[in-house]
Every structure is written in structure tokens, then in C-alpha cells.
Design a protein around this motif. Structure first.
Motif, mmCIF file in Angstrom:
data_model
loop_
_atom_site.group_PDB
_atom_site.id
_atom_site.type_symbol
_atom_site.label_atom_id
_atom_site.label_comp_id
_atom_site.label_asym_id
_atom_site.label_seq_id
_atom_site.Cartn_x
_atom_site.Cartn_y
_atom_site.Cartn_z
ATOM 1 N N VAL A 172 0.844 -1.195 0.000
ATOM 2 C CA VAL A 172 0.000 0.000 0.000
ATOM 3 C C VAL A 172 0.877 1.241 0.000
ATOM 4 C CG1 VAL A 172 -1.913 -1.133 1.223
ATOM 5 C CG2 VAL A 172 -0.163 0.103 2.539
ATOM 6 N N GLU A 173 0.305 2.344 -0.450
ATOM 7 C CA GLU A 173 0.889 3.656 -0.251
ATOM 8 C C GLU A 173 0.216 4.294 0.961
ATOM 9 O OE1 GLU A 173 0.607 6.000 -3.760
ATOM 10 O OE2 GLU A 173 2.052 4.782 -4.890
ATOM 11 N N ASN A 174 0.950 5.176 1.630
ATOM 12 C CA ASN A 174 0.461 5.711 2.905
ATOM 13 C C ASN A 174 0.736 7.221 2.987
ATOM 14 O OD1 ASN A 174 1.438 5.251 6.381
ATOM 15 N ND2 ASN A 174 -0.541 5.850 5.553
ATOM 16 N N PRO A 175 -0.026 8.026 2.235
ATOM 17 C CA PRO A 175 0.221 9.473 2.229
ATOM 18 C C PRO A 175 0.030 10.146 3.585
ATOM 19 C CG PRO A 175 -1.250 8.833 0.430
ATOM 20 C CD PRO A 175 -1.113 7.644 1.328
ATOM 21 N N ILE A 176 -0.879 9.627 4.408
ATOM 22 C CA ILE A 176 -1.141 10.217 5.718
ATOM 23 C C ILE A 176 -0.998 9.128 6.773
ATOM 24 C CG2 ILE A 176 -2.880 11.324 7.196
ATOM 25 C CD1 ILE A 176 -3.995 12.597 4.648
ATOM 26 N N ARG A 177 -0.124 9.335 7.735
ATOM 27 C CA ARG A 177 0.179 8.293 8.705
ATOM 28 C C ARG A 177 -0.588 8.457 10.015
ATOM 29 N NH1 ARG A 177 3.958 4.850 7.758
ATOM 30 N NH2 ARG A 177 4.570 4.549 9.939
ATOM 31 N N GLU A 178 -0.889 9.693 10.413
ATOM 32 C CA GLU A 178 -1.462 9.896 11.737
ATOM 33 C C GLU A 178 -2.834 10.533 11.658
ATOM 34 O OE1 GLU A 178 0.977 12.518 14.059
ATOM 35 O OE2 GLU A 178 1.010 14.056 12.520
ATOM 36 N N HIS A 179 -3.494 10.526 12.787
ATOM 37 C CA HIS A 179 -4.804 11.161 12.914
ATOM 38 C C HIS A 179 -4.988 11.548 14.376
ATOM 39 C CE1 HIS A 179 -6.312 7.503 14.890
ATOM 40 N NE2 HIS A 179 -5.632 6.847 13.965
ATOM 41 N N CYS A 180 -5.902 12.453 14.634
ATOM 42 C CA CYS A 180 -6.228 12.779 16.020
ATOM 43 C C CYS A 180 -6.819 11.550 16.696
ATOM 44 C CB CYS A 180 -7.223 13.931 16.054
ATOM 45 S SG CYS A 180 -7.722 14.422 17.722
ATOM 46 N N PHE A 181 -6.331 11.247 17.872
ATOM 47 C CA PHE A 181 -6.826 10.102 18.640
ATOM 48 C C PHE A 181 -7.596 10.553 19.880
ATOM 49 C CE2 PHE A 181 -5.718 6.649 21.830
ATOM 50 C CZ PHE A 181 -6.714 5.782 21.407
ATOM 51 N N VAL A 182 -7.044 11.497 20.634
ATOM 52 C CA VAL A 182 -7.738 12.071 21.793
ATOM 53 C C VAL A 182 -7.845 13.579 21.574
ATOM 54 C CG1 VAL A 182 -7.744 12.408 24.284
ATOM 55 C CG2 VAL A 182 -6.919 10.253 23.333
ATOM 56 N N PRO A 183 -9.005 14.060 21.126
ATOM 57 C CA PRO A 183 -9.158 15.506 20.945
ATOM 58 C C PRO A 183 -8.855 16.253 22.240
ATOM 59 C CG PRO A 183 -11.000 14.323 19.954
ATOM 60 C CD PRO A 183 -10.212 13.310 20.733
ATOM 61 N N ALA A 184 -8.252 17.425 22.105
ATOM 62 C CA ALA A 184 -7.906 18.212 23.291
ATOM 63 C C ALA A 184 -9.132 18.484 24.154
ATOM 64 C CB ALA A 184 -7.242 19.523 22.864
ATOM 65 N N VAL A 185 -10.274 18.727 23.507
ATOM 66 C CA VAL A 185 -11.486 19.029 24.276
ATOM 67 C C VAL A 185 -11.967 17.820 25.070
ATOM 68 C CG1 VAL A 185 -12.225 20.881 22.748
ATOM 69 C CG2 VAL A 185 -12.985 18.523 22.286
ATOM 70 N N SER A 186 -11.605 16.618 24.615
ATOM 71 C CA SER A 186 -11.963 15.394 25.331
ATOM 72 C C SER A 186 -11.019 15.147 26.497
ATOM 73 C CB SER A 186 -11.939 14.198 24.372
ATOM 74 O OG SER A 186 -12.188 12.977 25.040
ATOM 75 N N ALA A 187 -9.720 15.435 26.289
ATOM 76 C CA ALA A 187 -8.717 15.162 27.327
ATOM 77 C C ALA A 187 -8.950 15.990 28.581
ATOM 78 C CB ALA A 187 -7.320 15.417 26.785
ATOM 79 N N ILE A 188 -9.588 17.154 28.442
ATOM 80 C CA ILE A 188 -9.880 17.970 29.624
ATOM 81 C C ILE A 188 -11.379 18.023 29.907
ATOM 82 C CG2 ILE A 188 -7.784 19.341 29.316
ATOM 83 C CD1 ILE A 188 -9.627 21.627 28.322
ATOM 84 N N ALA A 189 -12.146 17.145 29.239
ATOM 85 C CA ALA A 189 -13.601 17.019 29.472
ATOM 86 C C ALA A 189 -14.315 18.354 29.331
ATOM 87 C CB ALA A 189 -13.868 16.408 30.847
#
Length: 408
Positions: A339-356
Motif C-alpha cells: 500500500v501507499e500511505n500518504p497520511i500516517r497519523e490522525h487525532c486520537f484524543v481531541p484536546a477538548v476530550s482530554a480535559i472534558a
């Protein structure tokens, strides 16, 4: 060369498992032997006394996060100590003791693994010399495990003697795995079920803001997550006795990580997977997020409606697309999974979620800068957000240094 489904399944079984997690280990450095090892219900703790301490004196309890299988405390040590900032050395240098808490099965229910943390807290009180208060918290899912554990102990009238509760990039309002990745995991389940089983594990369904159990499902809130949120509510949602602090690996100013919505992240090039294309999450109605084709089956499409462009949102990132691509590209080329992989990462824990602070439900929820007033209204007595988008749960001097200042 063309291969049949049986050969593909054998190849996928023989390949390294596709597991979304931090790691793998990147150093040969071996953690020092612990001062003590506690065997706990459903888990284990490694105890490291602080400098100058002959026993447990000023305990800092840290709960492990999410993955599959038993906790790898060697890897936990590496991530907390051998990255950008040596957090464990700094804690011990201050005369505080480190207690690393791991589980027999990291993908088990948060409620199940909370029993391990509760037992560790009780043992720390029993083993402690003197009466210095405890610090109890965790990284990623560990922040939720310890949150529930302390709140449940209070509800049941059990002493935890924690003066500080901390969570480090923990998804209080939900974590995010792209629907395209979830769909691919379930699509290859009949060939190899490991990836699908992780997405459908108890802990995963409790953590994820939106989940699908089958590639054809509509994304929604898992019933397992609803049960977990009800269980939290039954114990008061938060521990009330300790001071509560939270850390986010994303910024407060609304700056995203640069991942554009609706673009190809993983593109099948080998003969066995040509036609597969996994895309970052778009905002629109009936938008394509994945084309799926493996071996002989026709190409299928996965579409979603009403989801935000969350892959590029401010927050802790995970190399989810990259982990999948690396696993497929590590297979022998003749098997046709390149496969080709142009984008490797993504948001996993949004900042607004990490501080509730907010549910990650819309573009505005995710990207609107957090005001001072909002920050003051979170369930925490203090929060610290990164000045940039970091890898999820990355131990930086900016964030870890702030945490050290909070310790009793």
C-alpha cells in the motif's frame, strides 16, 4: 502472482498483528529492576522507591493504557522515561516512589481493570511508611481506569488517601479511531480477526466516541460505552476527595494537526488489495470514507454522514493509518498487500476530550479555541494543554514538568 483466500489468510496470520498502540520498543535499554513487585487482581505493579527511600514513602501510582494482551511494563517504562523527558527519574529524584500498574488484559473493560487499581491503592496504603498522601492517575485509558477506581472507592466508603488525581491525555469525552480504519479491520475479519477483535474489545467500545462493530454498520455510540458512562454516573462521575488535574497533548488555541478531511490515507497498490482506499474523515452527508477490496471480493464502499472532520483536530495523535500500512507493507511483496500511505497519523484524543470540556461532536466543538472561562469550568481544578499537537501521551518537558509541580 495471484493468491487465493486461504493463502491470504495464512499470510495475514503469519504477519505481525495489526494493533493500534504506542510502540514498538525503540531502544535496547532495560528498565532497572523494581524495588518490589505486587501481584494484584487482574494485574501487576512494579514499585520503584524514590531516591533515599528505604521503603514506600511518597507513592505516585500510574495506571497503564489501552492495547491488547497483558501490559508490557518494559514498554511503559520506556515511554515514560526514555522519550523526550525522563519523567520517572524526575519523580524518584524528588524522593517520590513510582508504582506502575499493569493489567492481565489491557482490552478488558475499564470497570474490570479498575479493580487492579483499587487493589494497588489499598496495598500502597498498607505498605507506605508514614502518612504522605497518594497521587493516583494514569496515561490514556489509565486516566479513566483510575478515575473510576477512586470514585468507586469513595462510593463504597473505602479509603484511598489520594490527594491528587491526574489524567494524561485521557479520552474523558471519547477517543477516535477513523471509521475507515475500523471498517477495514472488520472487512478482513474472516482472513484475520485480530484487528477487528481489538476494535470490538470491551475497552475499545467503552473508549471510542463513535464505533462500528461491522464494516457495514452506521457509526454510533456503542451500548458498551453507554453502560460505562452510566457506571461512572453511579459513582459520582469523578473522585471528589482529591485535587483533579488533566493534561492534553493538543493545544487550546484550536490549531489542528494539518490532516485534511476526505483525502486518501492508505491506498492499495498490490494485486491482493488494489481497490482499497482509506480516507480521512469528511464532514458531509453520504461522504465516502473507504473503498474496500481484499483478494477476490468486489470493491465495497463505506459512507458516513454527520461526522466532524476529526482526524485533523487539535489533540494527541496516533499513527493509526501508519501502523496499518507498515503491517501490510511488511508482508512479502509477492503476496500483493503493498500500500501507499500518504497520511500516517490522525487525532486520537481531541484536546477538548482530554480535559472534558466538550463533546467532540462538530467541527466547532473541536476547533474553536478554548476560552479561559471554559477552562475554569472543566471538572478539573487545573488543566495543562500542550503548545502544539503531540503524539498521544507523549512525555514532554512542557507537560510532564507541569505535572511534577502538582504532586503533593
Amino acid at each position: 502472482m495471484s493468491i487465493n483466500e486461504e493463502q491470504a489468510a495464512e499470510a495475514l496470520r503469519d504477519a505481525p498483528p495489526i494493533i493500534l498502540e504506542a510502540g514498538p520498543r525503540t531502544t535496547d535499554r532495560i528498565p532497572p529492576p523494581p524495588s518490589d513487585v505486587w501481584e494484584l487482581p487482574h494485574g501487576t505493579a512494579w514499585v520503584y522507591y524514590g531516591e533515599g527511600n528505604g521503603g514506600l514513602t511518597r507513592p505516585v501510582l500510574m495506571a497503564d493504557g489501552f492495547s491488547v494482551g497483558p501490559s508490557d511494563l518494559d514498554l511503559t517504562w520506556e515511554l515514560l522515561e526514555y522519550g523526550p523527558y525522563p519523567l520517572l527519574s524526575e519523580i524518584r529524584r524528588q524522593g517520590r516512589d513510582v508504582v506502575l500498574i499493569g493489567y492481565e488484559e489491557r482490552s478488558a473493560s475499564i470497570l474490570h481493570n479498575a479493580e487492579t487499581v483499587m487493589a494497588a491503592v489499598t496495598k500502597a496504603i498498607e505498605r507506605r511508611e508514614g502518612d504522605h498522601p497518594l497521587t493516583v492517575g494514569g496515561f490514556s485509558m489509565g486516566g479513566l481506569v483510575s478515575r473510576y477506581a477512586l470514585a468507586k472507592m469513595e462510593t463504597e466508603g473505602l479509603e484511598h488517601q489520594a490527594q491528587l488525581y491526574f489524567s494524561y491525555d485521557s479520552p474523558h469525552n471519547g477517543a477516535w479511531i477513523p471509521i475507515a480504519l475500523q471498517a477495514f479491520a472488520h472487512y478482513i475479519k474472516k482472513l484475520n480477526a485480530d484487528f477487528s477483535n481489538q476494535i470490538n474489545s470491551d475497552a475499545s467500545r467503552e473508549l471510542l466516541w463513535r464505533h462500528i462493530a461491522h464494516w457495514e454498520d452506521e457509526p454510533g455510540t456503542s451500548e458498551r460505552r453507554l453502560e460505562f458512562l452510566r457506571a461512572l454516573e453511579e459513582v459520582g462521575d469523578w473522585p471528589q476527595e482529591p485535587r483533579r488535574v488533566a493534561i492534553a497533548n493538543g493545544p487550546a488555541d484550536g490549531t489542528g494537526n494539518g490532516v485534511e478531511p476526505g483525502v486518501a490515507a492508505v491506498i492499495g497498490k498490490g494485486a491482493s488489495i488494489t481497490g482499497t482506499e482509506l480516507r480521512t474523515q469528511p464532514e458531509g452527508v453520504d461522504d465516502l470514507v473507504a473503498r474496500l477490496r481484499v483478494i477476490t471480493v468486489p470493491t465495497r464502499e463505506v459512507r458516513t454522514s454527520g461526522l466532524p472532520d476529526i482526524d485533523g483536530a487539535p489533540g494527541g495523535t496516533l499513527y493509526g493509518f501508519g501502523i496499518l500500512a507498515d503491517a501490510l507493507n511488511s508482508m512479502p511483496p509477492l503476496l500483493g498487500f503493498k500500500v501507499e500511505n500518504p497520511i500516517r497519523e490522525h487525532c486520537f484524543v481531541p484536546a477538548v476530550s482530554a480535559i472534558a470540556a466538550r463533546e467532540p461532536a462538530t467541527h466547532d466543538d473541536l476547533y474553536t479555541p478554548l476560552s479561559d472561562e471554559e477552562l475554569e469550568k472543566t471538572p478539573f481544578h487545573a488543566v495543562k494543554l500542550s503548545s502544539r499537537n503531540d503524539t498521544h501521551a507523549l512525555i514532554t518537558e512542557e507537560l510532564a514538568g507541569w505535572l511534577l509541580e502538582q504532586l503533593p
